[in-house]
Each structure stands twice: as structure tokens, then as C-alpha cells.
Write an enzyme that holds these catalytic residues in place. Structure first.
Site, PDB file in Angstrom:
ATOM      1  CE  LYS A  69      23.926  32.164  27.073  1.00  0.00           C
ATOM      2  NZ  LYS A  69      22.794  32.223  25.215  1.00  0.00           N
ATOM      3  NE  ARG A 117      17.147  25.534  22.845  1.00  0.00           N
ATOM      4  CZ  ARG A 117      18.002  24.285  24.188  1.00  0.00           C
ATOM      5  NH1 ARG A 117      18.784  25.965  24.788  1.00  0.00           N
ATOM      6  NH2 ARG A 117      17.801  23.700  24.865  1.00  0.00           N
ATOM      7  CG  ASP A 160      18.667  35.228  32.863  1.00  0.00           C
ATOM      8  OD1 ASP A 160      19.910  35.949  32.320  1.00  0.00           O
ATOM      9  OD2 ASP A 160      18.202  33.843  32.493  1.00  0.00           O
ATOM     10  CG  PHE A 187      16.551  29.784  29.225  1.00  0.00           C
ATOM     11  CD1 PHE A 187      16.893  29.583  27.932  1.00  0.00           C
ATOM     12  CD2 PHE A 187      17.838  28.681  30.379  1.00  0.00           C
ATOM     13  CE1 PHE A 187      18.301  29.261  27.584  1.00  0.00           C
ATOM     14  CE2 PHE A 187      19.665  28.138  29.928  1.00  0.00           C
ATOM     15  CZ  PHE A 187      19.310  28.388  27.886  1.00  0.00           C
ATOM     16  CB  THR A 188      16.015  24.587  29.073  1.00  0.00           C
ATOM     17  OG1 THR A 188      17.395  25.645  29.674  1.00  0.00           O
ATOM     18  CG2 THR A 188      15.702  24.681  28.041  1.00  0.00           C
ATOM     19  CE1 TYR A 216      37.821  26.804  49.624  1.00  0.00           C
ATOM     20  CE2 TYR A 216      36.886  27.663  51.226  1.00  0.00           C
ATOM     21  CZ  TYR A 216      36.398  26.563  50.271  1.00  0.00           C
ATOM     22  OH  TYR A 216      35.176  26.144  50.516  1.00  0.00           O
ATOM     23  CG  PHE A 261      17.549  19.734  25.772  1.00  0.00           C
ATOM     24  CD1 PHE A 261      16.873  20.439  26.932  1.00  0.00           C
ATOM     25  CD2 PHE A 261      18.604  20.689  25.796  1.00  0.00           C
ATOM     26  CE1 PHE A 261      17.090  21.302  27.997  1.00  0.00           C
ATOM     27  CE2 PHE A 261      19.410  21.534  26.648  1.00  0.00           C
ATOM     28  CZ  PHE A 261      18.491  21.770  27.641  1.00  0.00           C
TER      29      PHE A 261
HETATM   30  N1  F0G Z   1      19.550  31.898  31.821  1.00  0.00           N
HETATM   31  C1  F0G Z   1      20.054  32.049  30.139  1.00  0.00           C
HETATM   32  C2  F0G Z   1      18.781  33.837  29.708  1.00  0.00           C
HETATM   33  C3  F0G Z   1      20.507  31.536  29.635  1.00  0.00           C
HETATM   34  O1  F0G Z   1      20.536  31.544  28.481  1.00  0.00           O
HETATM   35  C4  F0G Z   1      20.939  30.354  30.484  1.00  0.00           C
HETATM   36  C5  F0G Z   1      21.874  29.889  29.777  1.00  0.00           C
HETATM   37  C6  F0G Z   1      21.134  30.741  31.296  1.00  0.00           C
HETATM   38  C7  F0G Z   1      20.324  30.782  32.513  1.00  0.00           C
HETATM   39  C8  F0G Z   1      21.830  29.192  32.181  1.00  0.00           C
HETATM   40  O2  F0G Z   1      23.696  30.118  32.479  1.00  0.00           O
HETATM   41  O3  F0G Z   1      24.139  27.698  31.244  1.00  0.00           O
HETATM   42  O4  F0G Z   1      26.005  29.497  33.009  1.00  0.00           O
HETATM   43  O5  F0G Z   1      24.147  27.825  33.995  1.00  0.00           O
HETATM   44  N2  F0G Z   1      21.776  29.231  28.292  1.00  0.00           N
HETATM   45  C9  F0G Z   1      23.050  28.615  27.966  1.00  0.00           C
HETATM   46  C10 F0G Z   1      22.264  28.335  25.936  1.00  0.00           C
HETATM   47  C11 F0G Z   1      23.297  27.247  27.905  1.00  0.00           C
HETATM   48  O6  F0G Z   1      23.310  27.469  25.628  1.00  0.00           O
HETATM   49  O7  F0G Z   1      22.350  29.101  25.327  1.00  0.00           O
HETATM   50  P1  F0G Z   1      24.304  28.387  32.560  1.00  0.00           P
END
Ligand code: F0G
Length: 481
Positions: free
Chosen positions: A265, A388, A222, A131-132, A79, A454
Site C-alpha cells: 500500500k 466489505r 499496522d 482486518f480480515t 540468497y 469472501f
Molecule cells: N493490514 C491491513 C490494514 C490491510 O489493509 C491488509 C491488506 C493487511 C494487513 C494484509 O496485508 O494483503 O499484504 O497480506 N489489505 C488488502 C486490501 C488486502 O485490499 O485492503 P497483505
């Protein structure tokens, strides 16, 4: 790697061999029609058993290496104080040049913690593009997101190699308008996701960083797709052709005060990370970590994934790993362009993108062209894209749709997962769809969550166009495909 064939064509050849495989199934079009209907025309709500080629995302879906899988077997499940964490911290120091490393369960967890600490109500958060999840977290803290992308960033057919660059004049104007103290930080997203996985250049990062540092504004990168951005710098920016991916990444990080990543990624695991050389920031984040994520030495990740991330972080510096997605995406985009399809160019770092406004000029943004195109692509191919566009934007305070800058159907290319045959098949079905695009109609929401709609929102086709499209497809290819 791209090898040149006798006839001059470039072949994106795999620099790995495949020794574990997963079965996939191409369900016939009638089945796909039933599946997309049951999913409310939202590709997130499909079950993978109904999907042939899963191009929803490259997040957590890349193939891991033998060494990553082997490392999982020696994970230390303690842990607190587990050795796996120290191996990850070593990798972070070596590859990123950051002393302090904080694991979190995924990228948005990093965004949550950084927003909590750095964004105060009324603050301005400046970035190349949102980003979303990023936008959601910064706005939930009361911040306002300003996108200061360079000229031409939103042109989908382009030859600009660095559409992820920041416009320095816009940055200066925001500093002048709000004052540097009101700007929480400037964020640069490596291969800017929502504009088509487009990279920024080292020259731009250097200039942004110099301007930010002059005013005491922290620089955040990022790094979710950092090895791809570094690869594009190597290939596209003068002076970097002979540098290794690791050297380029280290130079990039030298211009930043902190970085965070979705480890899902470039590092091909399921996790995330924040890293910095600032002891102050480290202590601030660390204090909240056990509340939201877990103890410092696992941060909400499985210790197996922590181990695999340490290996993945080093492996992403191998040119053959860094290029494995990008070269196949280049091939994908070249095939689309050759077929006369409105692909986003230049090729980016995570997907082939199709411009839905150009593909479906008869569908207004109020009827969600990118959502229509994503559903239609699934219907005619079994490949699962992601919308998107406007569906991926939440409504404003008055309940009105916020039209997205771009309407894209994104066909992600998970690294080391799919082959050229898969790509050729998808391009062929896109071609057929383009020839039959008049059959595609609009969508409207029937169920709509209040935030990040979405993911779980459900829509329905106006005038039952899905059935008509499936019938036309069946007439050409028979009932089995
Ligand atoms: N920043 C970027 C540039 C991303 O592409 C993503 C996620 C995140 C932050 C958030 O990270 O999913 O690990 O919580 N992108 C995914 C996509 C969801 O499908 O492009 P996460």
C-alpha cells in the site's frame, strides 16, 4: 495536491506525469453480465480483462515511481547478506526509527509470525478494528479479538476526523477484566480499513500508548497505510500542520513497540515488513523466518521488491506522494455526497466507500447487501469494487452468519493510477444505479469456503435481478456501454 481554482473549487491535481500506460477496455453490459455470472457474483473472481476500472484494492496495484523501477535494476539477488536488505533496513531506521527490520512476503505473513510468537490460546488481542487476515491469524492461534473503537466510529455519515481512535475507557475496562498479562498487545491500524480507511489521531495514539506502557502491554501499529494516516494528522489535527510526513511518522513510531505492514500500500510494492527496537522480539521472529518466509535478507520477497520498498518507504514521506491517493479520494467522496449518495464520510485513506444498508434498504443483511451492491456496481460500470460486509465475515461455530457492523461496497483508489475522468464516470454510474436500486435483489451462497470465504465463495442472485438490471441499463445507454 489540492490547488484552488479561480471559482474556489479544490482540484486534486497530479504532482507527477504519466509516462507508461496500460490499456483498459470497457466491455458492454451484456458481456459484464456474463462475466459477473461466471464469477458467482463475487468481484474477486472476475478476470481483469472483463474489468474497466479496477477498484478492488489498492494492494500491490499502486503506480511505482521511476526511482523505484530503477532501483529494481540494481537489486542484489544473493540468497544471504544481499545489499538490498541493508538499504531497506537503512530506510526503515530513517523513516520509522526502528533498528531491526524483517522483510516478509506480504502483510498477512507478518500477522502470521507475530501471532505465532505473541498470541497464546486464551489471550486477548485488543485493537481499534479488525482486518480480515489479522483476525484470522490471531484467532487461529487461539486468541480473541476485542475491537475497542471510539464512539461514532461506525457511523458512516460523520464529521469525526479520527474514527480510527481507540476508546480509552473500553481499553481500561479490558485491562481490569482480563488483567494485562492476558492481553498480547494493543494494535492500532493506520487508516482503519474496514470502517472506511479512517485514521487515528496522534493524541489518541499517545494516550493508548501511555496506558499500555503503564501496564506492560506492547503497542503494535499496522502501518500498511501509515503515510496516509500521517497525512490526515497533518491536515486534521491541531499542532501538526507545519510538520513533515516523516517527522509525524517518527513521532507515531515513538509510541509503538513494533510495527508491521503490508508493503503493498503506502510503499507501493509487493512485500511486507516487521520492525522493532526490541532485540528479543527480533530474535524470536528471525528464528521462524526461514521456516515460513525465507532468509532474513529477503524474507520471501523478490530482492527487486526489497530494493523498491527501500525507495518507496522514503518516497511515502514526500507530501505529494502521501497525498496522492487521499486528495483524489476526497474528491471522489465529495462528488458522491453532492450526488446524494450514501458515501462514508469523512473521506478515508484507501477508497471511496458506499454504505450498502442505506443504498439498498430493502435488502436484509442475510441477503448480503454489500455483496449485491458491489456486483451491481460492476454490472453498470465495469468498475470493480470489493464487498466489505457480511460476506467478508466467516460463520460462527454453529454455522450462522455473523452480520458485519457495516455493509460497505469499497471502491479503492490505487495511487497515481486513475484520473478524475475515471472518478466522474464511476460517480455518474453510481447515480444511475441509485435511481434504479429497486431492481437490485439479494444473494445467496452456492459455494462457501470455511475460512475467509469472501475470496473464493460463489453466490447467485435471488430472482435473476442481474438480468433485469442489465436490461434497464441497456435501455438507457444502448448495447455498447
Ligand atoms: N493490514 C491491513 C490494514 C490491510 O489493509 C491488509 C491488506 C493487511 C494487513 C494484509 O496485508 O494483503 O499484504 O497480506 N489489505 C488488502 C486490501 C488486502 O485490499 O485492503 P497483505
Amino acid at each position: 495536491m489540492q490547488v484552488t481554482l479561480t471559482n474556489g473549487t479544490k482540484l486534486p491535481i497530479e504532482m507527477h506525469k504519466v509516462r507508461i500506460v496500460q490499456r483498459c477496455t470497457l466491455q458492454p453490459v451484456a458481456h459484464r453480465l456474463a462475466a459477473i455470472t461466471a464469477a458467482g457474483y463475487n468481484t474477486f473472481l472476475l478476470r481483469t480483462r472483463d474489468v474497466f476500472i479496477d477498484m478492488l484494492t489498492d494492494s500491490g496495484t499502486n503506480a511505482m515511481s521511476d526511482n523505484q523501477l530503477a532501483a529494481m535494476m540494481v537489486a542484489d539477488d544473493a540468497y544471504a547478506g544481499g545489499d538490498s536488505y541493508y538499504r531497506l533496513a537503512d530506510a526503515c531506521r530513517d523513516v520509522m526509527g526502528f533498528e531491526f527490520c524483517i522483510p516478509v512476503h506480504q502483510g498477512r505473513a507478518a500477522e502470521h509470525l507475530l501471532a505465532k510468537i505473541l498470541v497464546k490460546p486464551g489471550d486477548r488481542v485488543v485493537m481499534n478494528y479488525h482486518f480480515t487476515t489479522t483476525k484470522a491469524h490471531f484467532e487461529l492461534q487461539g486468541g480473541t479479538v476485542h475491537e475497542i473503537y471510539c464512539e461514532g466510529a461506525l457511523e458512516t455519515a460523520s464529521t469525526n476526523p479520527f474514527k480510527g481512535n481507540i476508546d480509552l475507557n473500553k481499553f481500561q475496562a479490558l485491562i481490569d477484566k482480563f488483567g494485562p498479562k492476558k492481553i498480547s498487545f494493543v494494535r492500532m491500524e493506520a487508516t482503519t480499513n474496514l470502517i472506511g480507511g479512517q485514521p487515528f489521531s496522534m493524541a489518541n495514539l499517545r494516550a493508548v500508548s501511555a496506558m499500555a506502557r503503564k501496564h506492560g502491554i506492547p503497542v503494535m501499529i499496522d502501518t500498511s497505510l501509515i503515510s496516509e494516516n500521517a497525512y490526515f494528522i497533518k491536515r486534521r489535527e491541531a499542532g501538526y500542520a507545519d510538520m513533515g510526513i516523516k517527522e509525524i511518522i517518527l513521532e507515531m513510531m515513538g509510541h509503538a513497540d513494533m510495527m508491521y505492514m503490508s508493503g503493498r500500500k503506502s510503499t507501493a510494492v509487493r512485500g511486507g515488513m516487521i520492525a522493532t527496537n526490541s532485540k528479543v522480539l527480533f530474535e524470536q521472529v528471525k528464528a521462524w523466518l526461514p521456516v515460513y518466509e525465507g532468509f532474513l535478507t529477503y524474507g520471501g520477497m523478490s530482492s527487486k521488491e526489497v530494493e523498491a520498498m527501500a525507495v518507496g518507504m522514503r518516497e511515502m514521506c514526500d507530501i505529494e506522494v502521501a497525498s496522492s491517493g487521499a486528495d483524489l479520494i476526497q474528491y471522489f467522496v465529495d462528488q458522491m455526497v453532492a450526488a446524494g449518495l450514501p458515501a462514508v464520510t469523512p473521506a478515508g485513506g484507501l477508497a471511496g466507500h458506499v454504505d450498502a444498508i442505506k443504498f439498498l434498504p430493502h435488502i436484509p443483511q442475510s441477503a448480503y447487501p454489500a455483496g449485491c451492491l458491489a456486483a451491481a456496481i460492476y454490472l453498470v460500470s465495469g468498475a470493480r469494487p470489493m464487498e466489505r460486509g457480511t460476506v467478508s465475515m466467516d460463520r460462527d461455530k454453529q454455522g450462522r452468519d455473523v452480520f458485519a457492523d457495516l455493509e460497505l461496497a469499497r471502491l479503492a483508489v490505487p495511487r497515481r493510477v486513475y484520473s478524475m475522468a475515471h472518478i466522474d464516470y464511476v460517480v455518474d454510474r453510481l447515480k444511475w444505479l441509485h435511481a434504479h436500486r429497486d431492481l437490485i435483489g439479494g444473494l445467496r451462497f452456492v459455494e462457501e469456503p470455511p475460512v475467509l470465504r469472501f475470496f473464493f465463495g460463489r453466490l447467485e442472485p435471488l430472482n435473476d435481478w442481474g438480468t433485469k438490471l442489465a436490461k434497464a441499463f441497456e435501455a438507457d445507454f444502448g448495447p455498447e456501454q
